[in-house]
Design an enzyme around this catalytic site. Sequence first.
Site: not given
Length: 364
Positions: A184-185, A210, A306
């Site tokens: 993600s990030t 993401h 997640d």
Amino acid sequence: MPKKIRVLIIDDSASVRQTLTTILSEDPEIEVMGAATDPFAAARKIQEEIPDVITLDVEMPRMDGITFLRKLMLQRPIPVVMCSSLTEAGSETLLQALEAGAVDVILKPRIGAADYLAEEGMRIREVVKAASHARIPGSKRAIEASAARVGAPAAKLTADVMLPPPSGRPMAKTTEMVVCVGASTGGTEALRALLEALPANSPGMVIVQHMPEKFTAAFAKRLNGLCEVEVKEAVDGDAVLRGHVLIAPGDHHMLLERQGARYSVSVKEGPLVSRHRPSVDVLFRSAARAAGSNAMGIIMTGMGDDGARGMLEMKQAGAYTVAQDEASCVVFGMPKEAIAHGGVDRILPLDQLAREILMTQQKF
């Protein structure tokens, strides 16, 4: 009381500034400290008070967002979230922004679309919170490891809404290895570093990063031009092949499936899982069901949890699981949660992940 995350909005559209202010202000942990119509006005505000996070438009008068971002990263690094319209050209530009130091990307909110704002507003708030924890060299705010700081909506769906849990019977090694990755990030640059280090005959790989829709196609295209492996945005029914990497399309879940000794992916619509779509938990659970010990799971930089439950399910099904270490993560949230859930076999820095994949492949 924890200190609020102060956000500066930079956008030349008054309606976008107002809508973003409304969305962000709905979270009690976020405070919109102001808005600016262009980078010059923003620079004056930053001189008066340094924000924790900036949301930055790409196309603005007097100076574009990418130029401002590069100047900002050189002079006064602050976590920046790029905000753009949903276009193919915009996607290419935003990938340049991520390479220039932006933490993440969000879509410009569509004014008046109530259903859209309810769901996308949650994503915007989560992205801003994650950005406030980002490890930006030289930035004012160091990374904070408190996962409790990131608020979750009351209704947080699990992978159960997409597919049932694994049967619990570990699968023997009967097919080629498949690598399942979640990020993600900070993941866009981390994935680039990982994939660039892999040779053309690497095991088949499926990735959930993401990102909003459209951006994943541009991201995959860009990686394909940089790497020896072939990278593409996944399409329903795509085969998982040696030397190929499939990236889940934004706004769709991706599941691993098995037919005999061959793997393919299923791309599906569905609700947010663990607050995301695509969801790492969905991919990892499907890998536990379809591949078992034939799979390797890797969880990389990102905020939230997640993938934590799905990685544990992969491990319980016999898969080998690895987490990126804290020092090389932009945000250590997702790997930290996977470790806390007991689903991680080994913790490694980013620059050792490719080697670990190839060493694991030799055991098949």
